[in-house]
Motif scaffolding. Sequence first.
Motif, PDB file in Angstrom:
ATOM      1  N   THR A  89     -14.299  -9.107  11.045  1.00 36.63           N
ATOM      2  CA  THR A  89     -12.992  -9.453  10.576  1.00 36.63           C
ATOM      3  C   THR A  89     -12.661  -8.777   9.423  1.00 36.63           C
ATOM      4  O   THR A  89     -13.990  -8.847   8.601  1.00 36.63           O
ATOM      5  CB  THR A  89     -13.526 -11.449   9.973  1.00 36.63           C
ATOM      6  N   LEU A  90     -11.770  -8.246   8.643  1.00 39.74           N
ATOM      7  CA  LEU A  90     -11.943  -8.048   7.348  1.00 39.74           C
ATOM      8  C   LEU A  90     -10.886  -7.926   7.081  1.00 39.74           C
ATOM      9  O   LEU A  90      -9.746  -8.619   7.449  1.00 39.74           O
ATOM     10  CB  LEU A  90     -11.317  -5.924   8.501  1.00 39.74           C
ATOM     11  N   GLU A  91     -11.486  -8.220   5.777  1.00 46.84           N
ATOM     12  CA  GLU A  91     -10.023  -8.348   4.133  1.00 46.84           C
ATOM     13  C   GLU A  91     -10.021  -7.729   3.762  1.00 46.84           C
ATOM     14  O   GLU A  91     -10.539  -6.772   3.259  1.00 46.84           O
ATOM     15  CB  GLU A  91     -11.236  -9.617   3.540  1.00 46.84           C
ATOM     16  N   TYR A  92      -8.725  -7.513   3.548  1.00 46.86           N
ATOM     17  CA  TYR A  92      -8.108  -5.766   2.288  1.00 46.86           C
ATOM     18  C   TYR A  92      -7.082  -6.431   1.644  1.00 46.86           C
ATOM     19  O   TYR A  92      -6.071  -7.984   1.229  1.00 46.86           O
ATOM     20  CB  TYR A  92      -6.683  -5.902   3.522  1.00 46.86           C
ATOM     21  N   SER A  93      -6.683  -5.694   0.372  1.00 42.00           N
ATOM     22  CA  SER A  93      -6.498  -6.063  -0.407  1.00 42.00           C
ATOM     23  C   SER A  93      -5.328  -4.421  -0.669  1.00 42.00           C
ATOM     24  O   SER A  93      -6.022  -3.358  -0.581  1.00 42.00           O
ATOM     25  CB  SER A  93      -6.531  -6.610  -1.998  1.00 42.00           C
ATOM     26  N   GLY A  94      -3.747  -5.001  -1.725  1.00 38.85           N
ATOM     27  CA  GLY A  94      -3.016  -3.207  -1.728  1.00 38.85           C
ATOM     28  C   GLY A  94      -3.323  -3.943  -3.459  1.00 38.85           C
ATOM     29  O   GLY A  94      -2.523  -4.719  -3.545  1.00 38.85           O
ATOM     30  N   ARG A  95      -3.543  -2.771  -4.399  1.00 38.29           N
ATOM     31  CA  ARG A  95      -3.705  -2.720  -5.846  1.00 38.29           C
ATOM     32  C   ARG A  95      -2.651  -1.849  -6.137  1.00 38.29           C
ATOM     33  O   ARG A  95      -3.338  -0.219  -5.976  1.00 38.29           O
ATOM     34  CB  ARG A  95      -5.156  -3.099  -6.009  1.00 38.29           C
ATOM     35  N   ILE A  96      -2.208  -2.208  -7.326  1.00 38.57           N
ATOM     36  CA  ILE A  96      -1.385  -0.988  -7.816  1.00 38.57           C
ATOM     37  C   ILE A  96      -2.476  -1.408  -9.672  1.00 38.57           C
ATOM     38  O   ILE A  96      -2.165  -2.281  -9.819  1.00 38.57           O
ATOM     39  CB  ILE A  96       0.233  -1.487  -8.201  1.00 38.57           C
ATOM     40  N   LYS A  97      -2.623  -0.065  -9.312  1.00 36.54           N
ATOM     41  CA  LYS A  97      -3.220  -0.588 -11.182  1.00 36.54           C
ATOM     42  C   LYS A  97      -4.248  -1.662 -10.925  1.00 36.54           C
ATOM     43  O   LYS A  97      -4.036  -2.329 -12.725  1.00 36.54           O
ATOM     44  CB  LYS A  97      -2.388  -0.192 -11.744  1.00 36.54           C
ATOM     45  N   ASP A  98      -5.104  -1.361  -9.994  1.00 43.53           N
ATOM     46  CA  ASP A  98      -6.106  -2.841  -9.692  1.00 43.53           C
ATOM     47  C   ASP A  98      -4.710  -4.332 -10.184  1.00 43.53           C
ATOM     48  O   ASP A  98      -6.685  -5.479 -10.178  1.00 43.53           O
ATOM     49  CB  ASP A  98      -6.937  -2.704 -10.978  1.00 43.53           C
ATOM     50  N   GLU A  99      -3.924  -4.308  -9.288  1.00 43.40           N
ATOM     51  CA  GLU A  99      -3.872  -5.369  -9.546  1.00 43.40           C
ATOM     52  C   GLU A  99      -2.813  -5.841  -8.062  1.00 43.40           C
ATOM     53  O   GLU A  99      -2.427  -4.831  -7.751  1.00 43.40           O
ATOM     54  CB  GLU A  99      -2.233  -5.464 -10.438  1.00 43.40           C
ATOM     55  N   VAL A 100      -3.612  -6.993  -7.903  1.00 50.87           N
ATOM     56  CA  VAL A 100      -3.349  -7.122  -6.259  1.00 50.87           C
ATOM     57  C   VAL A 100      -1.718  -7.406  -6.166  1.00 50.87           C
ATOM     58  O   VAL A 100      -1.316  -8.133  -6.596  1.00 50.87           O
ATOM     59  CB  VAL A 100      -4.295  -8.185  -5.790  1.00 50.87           C
ATOM     60  N   HIS A 101      -1.081  -6.245  -4.951  1.00 49.14           N
ATOM     61  CA  HIS A 101       0.203  -6.406  -4.757  1.00 49.14           C
ATOM     62  C   HIS A 101       0.609  -7.369  -3.119  1.00 49.14           C
ATOM     63  O   HIS A 101       1.251  -8.092  -2.778  1.00 49.14           O
ATOM     64  CB  HIS A 101       0.614  -5.823  -4.714  1.00 49.14           C
ATOM     65  N   PHE A 102      -0.876  -7.292  -2.116  1.00 46.39           N
ATOM     66  CA  PHE A 102      -0.918  -7.953  -0.412  1.00 46.39           C
ATOM     67  C   PHE A 102      -2.121  -7.893  -0.393  1.00 46.39           C
ATOM     68  O   PHE A 102      -3.275  -7.011  -1.109  1.00 46.39           O
ATOM     69  CB  PHE A 102      -0.010  -7.041   0.151  1.00 46.39           C
ATOM     70  N   THR A 103      -2.647  -8.966   0.206  1.00 50.54           N
ATOM     71  CA  THR A 103      -4.206  -9.313   0.940  1.00 50.54           C
ATOM     72  C   THR A 103      -3.265  -9.575   1.795  1.00 50.54           C
ATOM     73  O   THR A 103      -3.035  -9.759   2.670  1.00 50.54           O
ATOM     74  CB  THR A 103      -4.762 -10.954   0.441  1.00 50.54           C
ATOM     75  N   GLY A 104      -4.691  -8.666   3.117  1.00 49.16           N
ATOM     76  CA  GLY A 104      -4.297  -9.596   4.686  1.00 49.16           C
ATOM     77  C   GLY A 104      -5.859  -9.379   5.486  1.00 49.16           C
ATOM     78  O   GLY A 104      -7.269  -9.402   4.560  1.00 49.16           O
ATOM     79  N   LYS A 105      -5.524 -10.238   6.586  1.00 53.55           N
ATOM     80  CA  LYS A 105      -6.770  -9.947   6.842  1.00 53.55           C
ATOM     81  C   LYS A 105      -6.643  -9.544   9.086  1.00 53.55           C
ATOM     82  O   LYS A 105      -5.253  -9.205   9.398  1.00 53.55           O
ATOM     83  CB  LYS A 105      -7.288 -11.711   7.501  1.00 53.55           C
TER      84      LYS A 105
END
Length: 131
Positions: A89-105
């Motif tokens: 199980t992998l947990e991801y995050s998409g960040r712009i300037k260290d601010e999380v815009h999406f998370t995923g699994k």
Amino acid sequence: MAKIFTHLVSFGDCDPAGIAYYPNMFSWMDKAFHLSLAPHGGHPKICSDLGTVGFGLASASAEFSRPIGDMDALDIHIDDMAWTSKTLTLEYSGRIKDEVHFTGKEVRCMFVASENGISAGPIGLLKEMLE
């Protein structure tokens, strides 16, 4: 854990409202997984070495907390990896300037072929390789 890559969002990544089209987040998570395999020879080589047909998805989900738009530099991170005997199980995050815009699994399996078809097999060899 680690930033895997940065994607410069373009107009083509966006819907008519100018917001990144949500299926792209799944594509970017998949790319991050495959890039994490690159130091070990990449997906085809690892499959050959471990005698598997691939590391496929059993489940995928995402949550979108902030919009992502044209010309945003989006950092894709793999934040956690959790193992069972047959899944990763992998947990991801998409960040712009260290601010999380999406998370995923994603839940991935190491699929093996047998006379009964393709099924999830033990994933321990991949775990040893990646840890």
